[in-house]
Design an enzyme around this catalytic site. Structure first.
Site, short mmCIF file in Angstrom:
data_model
loop_
_atom_site.label_atom_id
_atom_site.label_comp_id
_atom_site.label_asym_id
_atom_site.label_seq_id
_atom_site.Cartn_x
_atom_site.Cartn_y
_atom_site.Cartn_z
N GLY A 435 0.77 -1.35 -0.12
CA GLY A 435 0.05 0.02 -0.08
C GLY A 435 0.73 1.30 -0.02
N GLN A 437 1.71 3.00 2.28
CA GLN A 437 2.86 3.22 3.43
C GLN A 437 3.83 2.10 3.30
OE1 GLN A 437 0.46 3.38 7.14
NE2 GLN A 437 1.02 5.30 7.39
N GLY A 438 3.58 1.11 2.91
CA GLY A 438 4.47 -0.04 2.74
C GLY A 438 4.18 -1.17 2.41
N VAL A 440 3.42 -5.36 3.32
CA VAL A 440 2.77 -6.38 4.48
C VAL A 440 3.12 -7.70 4.55
CG1 VAL A 440 1.10 -7.01 6.11
CG2 VAL A 440 1.00 -4.58 5.15
N LYS A 454 4.26 -4.99 8.74
CA LYS A 454 4.45 -3.85 7.99
C LYS A 454 5.70 -2.97 7.69
CE LYS A 454 1.83 0.18 8.03
NZ LYS A 454 0.74 0.88 8.32
N ASP A 553 -8.88 8.05 8.40
CA ASP A 553 -8.82 7.13 7.19
C ASP A 553 -9.76 6.11 7.20
OD1 ASP A 553 -8.32 7.02 4.25
OD2 ASP A 553 -6.32 6.34 4.86
#
Ligand SMILES: *[C@@H]1O[C@H](CO)[C@@H](O)[C@H](O)[C@H]1NC(C)=O
Ligand SMILES: *[C@@H]1O[C@H](CO)[C@@H](O)[C@H](O)[C@H]1NC(C)=O
Ligand SMILES: *[C@@H]1O[C@H](CO)[C@@H](O)[C@H](O)[C@H]1NC(C)=O
Ligand SMILES: *[C@@H]1O[C@H](CO)[C@@H](O)[C@H](O)[C@H]1NC(C)=O
Ligand SMILES: *[C@@H]1O[C@H](CO)[C@@H](O)[C@H](O)[C@H]1NC(C)=O
Ligand SMILES: *[C@@H]1O[C@H](CO)[C@@H](O)[C@H](O)[C@H]1NC(C)=O
Ligand SMILES: *[C@@H]1O[C@H](CO)[C@@H](O)[C@H](O)[C@H]1NC(C)=O
Ligand SMILES: *[C@@H]1O[C@H](CO)[C@@H](O)[C@H](O)[C@H]1NC(C)=O
Ligand SMILES: *[C@@H]1O[C@H](CO)[C@@H](O)[C@H](O)[C@H]1NC(C)=O
Ligand SMILES: *[C@@H]1O[C@H](CO)[C@@H](O)[C@H](O)[C@H]1NC(C)=O
Ligand SMILES: *[C@@H]1O[C@H](CO)[C@@H](O)[C@H](O)[C@H]1NC(C)=O
Ligand SMILES: *[C@@H]1O[C@H](CO)[C@@H](O)[C@H](O)[C@H]1NC(C)=O
Length: 766
Positions: A435, A437-438, A440, A454, A553
């Site tokens: 995603g 953010q990073g 997983v 993550k 979010d």
């Protein structure tokens, strides 16, 4: 003493055999020039013969006939300022300009495009550049081909005096980040009033991508931007471009590239790193070597003993250069236990008395050296871990620990090794998802617990690190059955990592919209239960946790379902806690996901608990209708919220609901829920119920579905209009990056339909 003598011989042998005499290092292939004026041109770049550069993407031209000092150009005729072996170069690129005369007539073209599509080789650095807009009646945005999003700034100011030199703060100058991985970014600049109101001090709007270390805003730039003007009078600015070695149209990583040694670019004594921005890889010399890693024998041993940057041997000690490293010995006494290095190295293996014969000495020494290298390597690794811990915000977290009430102690710090073992060295087939953010990974800890790990994406970006520490700090305070549990984190790796409980059944989004894998029947009862669980989690976050936390979010893809399909709210990257006496959070950056974003928050930049309520209602609608928040059916994008509200207004609610739901549930119950949803979607946040009320109402409905709980039908019709303008936005889940003043900057929507201009000027006027 005999053994010492042998040792002497061994060391001098080692030095003479292993270290070839170093000559002046050339950065280019033999027979090629490696400089243009005072600019270094290292291979794979090159000029002249085809053997001087790796492929046509790296061909450059040194123009020494026309310019003195000579200037370097690439094949797109852009001037190159410098090239670094760390995979970056700086070039001069044109500024997009939008100029008017005092009557408001346009006097120059207003679009320039960055074009860097050389077979994956070049990408515009996302870490070194900023998209920058100058002007007082200016609207500018950039877009990349790969995504369908646009982003940028709108500015209006009536007086140049309010701008401050050196401060790009949204008045006259606005800056925003650019995305990773693009070789091509197009820019458009325009104006609302043709600069007629500001013409005497600002006749043009400017937009450009620029090396942000280079650009320092000056109020004189608004009057006439004259940096690096070319022969035709056009201004240019330096841009940092990442380069990497890549094959056309292929995702050549180090791993792939090493398979073909004929085409592999890195020479001896070098290491390969995958490019951090886009495809391809970058070679660099191993520790203790220097030179050009892209040449076969380009990396040469550094003679640390003659290089003042390295020789740290204490005064009386003599320095001995070794391949890739060096050692300090007491003069003429090269015994292992006489090593006078700066940090004492634990000495055990080599004991002089142990040696019996010369052969034995030599072989033991070899082992000893190997072991020494190992020790040094390990020490280096430990240092690196400490460095990463710092970079990853370890101190920030420690601060949090001391300032909060010690709750964070529950958050375990995992070691790098533990997580490597758990994920089988970050094996690709352990990847659960990727995603913004990073990445997983799924993993198993030594105690048998299954976890999700993550791996954060951006490390060296302070903002990302704060987000990351923020998530750790918030989650460690939360203990709720419908919020995903954080077990701990790991900060000693290059990128920070979070360890969560593993939630086995994927996201709510995939169950509603994906081709769900059967076994879970999406009955009304389970839909309602999930809605209640999410509502309870949010109510808890808003009011029951020690300090209120706004999630910010909420969307179906951030709601996970466990093995019993119990909902767990996740992803607290942009969540914030607020002190209890505050009712809202004023943000400088509107973040969230389109389709779920509270329009009031979007317009005012004030995030309240009611903004979460709005997003929750969108999830509720997804559960009720089975539709996505924004559907782009036919050539048109439709907002679920708009459709839902209009269908309620027009008394055709049941057309929009999921057929299965309509079949299964009583009409009155559905109406009651629809009314709850509608209240949560009220344009005026104050009129929305709190999360606690919503949870209570939904629970009440579930307990006694036959009673219609409350009915409220004073509908407002302008809802349809305003939500429509949100519906025009990009469908993909992007966060809107915009500039730092709340009223001047908004992200630019896909379509410049007039409706939108109205709504953005509303923002500016207010
Ligand atoms: C290298 O460049 C210099 C001046 O730029 C030129 O005189 C010389 O001929 C070049 N050498 C080669 C091998 O191209
Ligand atoms: C090259 O020379 C120019 C002026 O002659 C100077 O401004 C520039 O800093 C120099 N560049 C390097 C890399 O030394
Ligand atoms: C050098 O630059 C001038 C002016 O742009 C151009 O006319 C000339 O062809 C260039 N020379 C070379 C060798 O590229
Ligand atoms: C940009 O995307 C469009 C369609 O998505 C495509 O037709 C066009 O060729 C692309 N342009 C470049 C430069 O890749
Ligand atoms: C930018 O300009 C301001 C004002 O002219 C000055 O104070 C500041 O030091 C400059 N910053 C840099 C990085 O040059
Ligand atoms: C701006 O200029 C365009 C064309 O140059 C014109 O159509 C438009 O009316 C002008 N707008 C204003 C506000 O002056
Ligand atoms: C900013 O600097 C420029 C020149 O560097 C100067 O002309 C201008 O007056 C300065 N503006 C302010 C507000 O100090
Ligand atoms: C801006 O500066 C350039 C170069 O100094 C000059 O040629 C041009 O006329 C100036 N433009 C305006 C509008 O002052
Ligand atoms: C890069 O692309 C250009 C044009 O498509 C082509 O001529 C060139 O051979 C390519 N280079 C490589 C290394 O693939
Ligand atoms: C790119 O990488 C993916 C996944 O590693 C692989 O499936 C694909 O075949 C690669 N494509 C090329 C052109 O190498
Ligand atoms: C390895 O690279 C060379 C040089 O580009 C190429 O000719 C050869 O086909 C490649 N071999 C394989 C197995 O891909
Ligand atoms: C390349 O990777 C090595 C480890 O594989 C690391 O030590 C080094 O710092 C990396 N270099 C760059 C430029 O990222």
């Amino acid at each position: 003493m005999g053994s010492l003598w042998l040792l002497d011989i061994f060391l001098s042998l080692l030095i003479h055999i292993c270290l070839p005499a170093t000559s002046a290092l050339s950065m280019a292939q033999p027979g090629c020039n490696d400089t243009c004026g005072n600019i270094s041109v290292p291979y794979p770049f090159g000029m002249g013969n085809t053997n001087c550069y790796r492929d046509s993407g790296f061909q450059v031209i040194c123009n020494d006939t026309f310019y003195d000092p000579p200037k370097l150009f690439n094949m797109a005729n852009q001037e190159i300022l410098d090239i670094s072996l760390q995979g970056q170069q700086r070039i001069l690129n044109y500024v997009s300009r939008d100029c008017y005369n005092s009557q408001g007539d346009s006097t120059c073209e207003n679009r320039r495009e960055y074009d860097y599509l050389y077979n994956n080789t070049f990408t515009i650095s996302d870490t070194e550049n900023k998209f920058t807009v100058l002007g007082c009646d200016t609207e500018a945005y950039f877009s990349t081909n790969g995504t369908v999003s646009k982003s940028g700034c709108i500015m209006s100011c009536l007086n140049e005096q309010i701008s401050i030199n050196g401060s790009c703060d949204g008045i006259g100058c606005c800056q925003t980040s650019i995305p990773k991985g693009f070789g091509y970014i197009s820019i458009a600049v325009s104006s609302n009033n043709n600069h007629t109101l500001v013409h005497d001090f600002n006749p043009c709007g400017y937009a450009f991508i620029v090396d942000y270390n280079w650009y320092n805003f000056s109020t004189s730039d608004i009057l006439n931007f004259t940096h690096n003007i070319d022969e035709t009078g056009y201004p240019r600015v330096p841009v940092v471009v990442d380069w990497a070695i890549a094959w056309e149209k292929s995702n050549s990583s180090c791993k792939e590239a090493m398979k073909n040694q004929t085409s592999y670019a890195c020479g001896s004594n070098s290491v390969c790193n995958d490019s951090k921005n886009g495809l391809g890889y970058i070679c660099s010399c191993s520790q203790g070597y220097h030179g050009n890693p892209n040449l076969q024998d380009g990396c040469q041993d550094i003679d640390e003993c003659t290089d003042p940057n390295y020789n740290y041997c204490p005064g009386s000690c003599s320095c001995v250069n070794l391949l890739g490293t060096y050692n300090c010995f007491y003069p003429h006494d090269y015994r292992r236990d006489n090593l006078c290095s700066i940090d004492p190295i634990p000495v055990k293996t080599v004991n002089v008395a142990f040696f019996i014969g010369g052969g034995l000495v030599l072989s033991s020494l070899l082992f000893g050296c190997l072991w020494l290298f190992k020790v040094l390597k390990k020490r280096k690794k430990n240092k690196l871990k400490k460095k990463f811990f710092q970079e990853n915000g370890g101190f920030l977290l420690q601060q949090q620990i001391s300032s909060e009430n010690g709750n964070i102690e529950k958050t375990k710090l995992f070691s790098d090794e533990e997580l490597k073992k758990a994920t089988d060295n970050y094996n690709e087939n352990r990847i659960l998802g990727q995603g913004g953010q990073g990445t997983v990974y799924k993993g198993m800890l030594l105690d048998g617990r299954i976890v999700a790990i993550k791996k954060s994406k951006g490390v060296h970006d302070q903002g990302q690190i704060e987000q990351f520490i923020n998530e750790i700090a918030l989650l460690s305070q939360i203990n709720h059955r419908n919020v995903v549990k954080l077990f701990g984190c790991c900060l000693e790796t290059e990128v920070p990592m979070l360890v969560y409980e593993f939630i086995s059944n994927g996201t709510l989004f995939s169950h509603i919209h994906g081709n769900s894998t059967g076994e879970f029947s999406f009955t009304w009862d389970s839909r309602l239960r999930i809605a209640i669980e999410v509502a309870q989690a949010l109510a808890y976050l808003h009011s029951a946790a020690s300090i209120p936390i706004y999630h910010r979010d909420i969307k179906s893809s951030n709601i996970l379902l466990d093995d019993r399909f119990i909902a767990k709210v996740s992803d607290f990257g942009i969540s914030r806690s607020v002190s209890t006496d505050k009712t809202h959070l004023t943000v400088t950056l509107v973040q969230g996901t389109f389709g779920y974003l509270d329009p009031e928050y979007f317009q005012s930049s004030q995030f309240t608990d009611k903004s979460d309520v709005y997003s929750f209602a969108v999830v509720l609608l997804e559960l009720l209708t089975g539709r996505k928040p924004i559907s782009s059916t036919r050539s048109e994008e439709k907002s679920l919220v708009t459709e839902f509200i209009c269908s309620m207004d027009e008394n055709r609610l049941f057309e929009i609901l999921d057929a299965q739901v309509v079949e299964e549930v009583k009409k009155e119950e559905l109406e009651a829920i629809a009314i709850i949803a509608k209240r949560c979607l009220d344009m005026n946040g104050k009129k929305r119920p709190t999360m606690r009320e919503v949870a209570a109402k939904l629970e009440g409905l579930r307990a006694s579905p036959s009673e219609t709980l409350f009915v409220q039908r004073n509908e407002e019709h302008e809802d349809c209009i305003i939500t429509e303008s949100i519906g025009l936005w990009d469908t993909s889940s992007v966060s809107t990056t915009s500039c730092t003043t709340s009223w001047t900057s908004v992200a630019i929507p896909l379509d410049d339909r007039p409706l939108l201009h109205n709504s953005s000027s509303q923002i500016i006027d207010s």
